[in-house]
Design an enzyme around this catalytic site. Structure first.
Site, PDB file in Angstrom:
ATOM      1  N   LYS A 124       0.686  -1.071   0.345  1.00 11.95           N
ATOM      2  CA  LYS A 124      -0.720   0.511   0.296  1.00 11.95           C
ATOM      3  C   LYS A 124       0.856   1.245   0.243  1.00 11.95           C
ATOM      4  CE  LYS A 124      -4.347  -1.976   2.350  1.00 11.95           C
ATOM      5  NZ  LYS A 124      -5.672  -1.926   3.520  1.00 11.95           N
ATOM      6  N   ASP A 158     -10.419   2.926   2.172  1.00 14.34           N
ATOM      7  CA  ASP A 158     -10.203   2.058   3.457  1.00 14.34           C
ATOM      8  C   ASP A 158     -11.064   3.168   4.195  1.00 14.34           C
ATOM      9  OD1 ASP A 158      -8.840  -0.164   3.168  1.00 14.34           O
ATOM     10  OD2 ASP A 158      -6.903   0.592   2.864  1.00 14.34           O
TER      11      ASP A 158
END
Ligand code: ATR
Length: 279
Positions: free
Chosen positions: A66, A102
């Protein structure tokens, strides 16, 4: 020609994203396929190059890529840039744009439950990548009071100091947070405690929990962590990590296709895959 979407990570075999997104492509009659690729950190740059060469339409990024993905993209959305992590990439005419859904996935779930989210007193447990996405996004949407507790205090301090959005924050030792727990409306558990092999542990005691509190754990396997079980036994409202997982996927799907998908359908699909019921 069929559009290709993907998720890259390592390990990735147990990802529920392919089942969830392929079901949506079928449901919305889109000629597209979503595939999971296990990519080693050393192969990440080559993988992105390959994705560019085949003209991938979009992809999700999960652990451990990420952060490392960011310099390999052409543009990063400002919220993802401030969080310092990307979980969704959109191919816009050959340019790879990185986003973070997220935190916004998590906040979307909370907004559906609280009309007055901005004024709630919130405690975040943990100061890792997931806590960072949630803290920054909540500050971004205007939540005014966000405290953090973590085993390593300096990590919590760094997280709060890095946030570019204005918010009142106290950094608390775990014991301090336990003592003051009754003051919080919303408690968000973001550490790995509660997940195997730590299923019999909880990050802090809920002894002082207010019975009107809402306790959310971002873990979804197990569906009910020990912390959530304790909160439920104290008559608090609880939420597991399914909603955040589904919402981050829904927001990614919307960025790729322009369609905000049916999240109940996605939840059912994921729960069937996990073999459980809604918590
Ligand atoms: P993620 O990206 O999933 O959030 P991470 O960045 O590794 O994962 O962060 C893990 C979080 O869980 C951290 O807040 C970590 O606390 P520290 O900052 O003190 O390391 C917390 N954590 C993990 N295992 C823990 C344990 N056994 N006890 C207390 N906290 C723990």
């Amino acid at each position: 020609m069929k559009s290709l979407y993907a998720v890259i990570g390592k390990p990735i075999a147990h990802s529920m994203s392919p089942v969830m997104h392929n079901d949506l492509f079928q449901h919305y009659e889109l000629d597209a396929h979503y595939h999971a690729f296990a990519i080693e950190p050393d192969d990440l740059a080559d993988a992105v190059k390959g994705f560019r060469a085949i003209g991938i339409s979009g992809f999700n990024v999960t652990v451990p890529h990420k952060v490392a993905i960011m310099p390999l993209l052409d543009e990063i959305d400002p919220l993802a840039r401030s969080i310092g992590a990307v979980n969704t990439v959109v191919n816009e005419n050959g340019r790879l744009i990185g986003y973070n859904t997220d935190g916004s996935g998590f906040v979307l779930g909370l907004k559906n439950k609280f009309d007055d989210l901005e004024s709630k007193k919130v405690l975040i447990i943990g100061a890792g990548g997931a806590a960072r996405a949630i803290y920054f996004t909540m500050a971004h949407v205007g939540v005014k009071h966000l405290d953090i507790t973590n085993r390593t205090i300096t990590k919590a301090e760094n997280l709060a100091n890095d946030c570019p959005y204005s918010v009142n924050t106290s950094i608390l030792q775990l014991e301090e947070a336990e003592n003051r727990l009754g003051a919080y409306d919303i408690i968000i558990q973001t550490t790995s405690i509660g997940m195997a092999p730590q299923t019999e542990c909880e990050p802090l005691s809920l002894h002082n929990l207010s019975k009107n509190a809402f306790v959310s754990d971002i873990i979804y396997n197990p569906l009910e962590t020990r912390l959530l079980k304790m909160a439920r036994e104290k008559a608090a409202n609880t939420q597991n990590g399914i909603e955040m997982f589904v919402n981050q996927g829904a927001l990614a799907f919307e960025k790729w296709t322009g369609i905000m998908p049916d999240t109940s359908r996605m939840t059912t699909k994921v729960l069937t895959q996990l073999g459980g019921t809604k918590c």
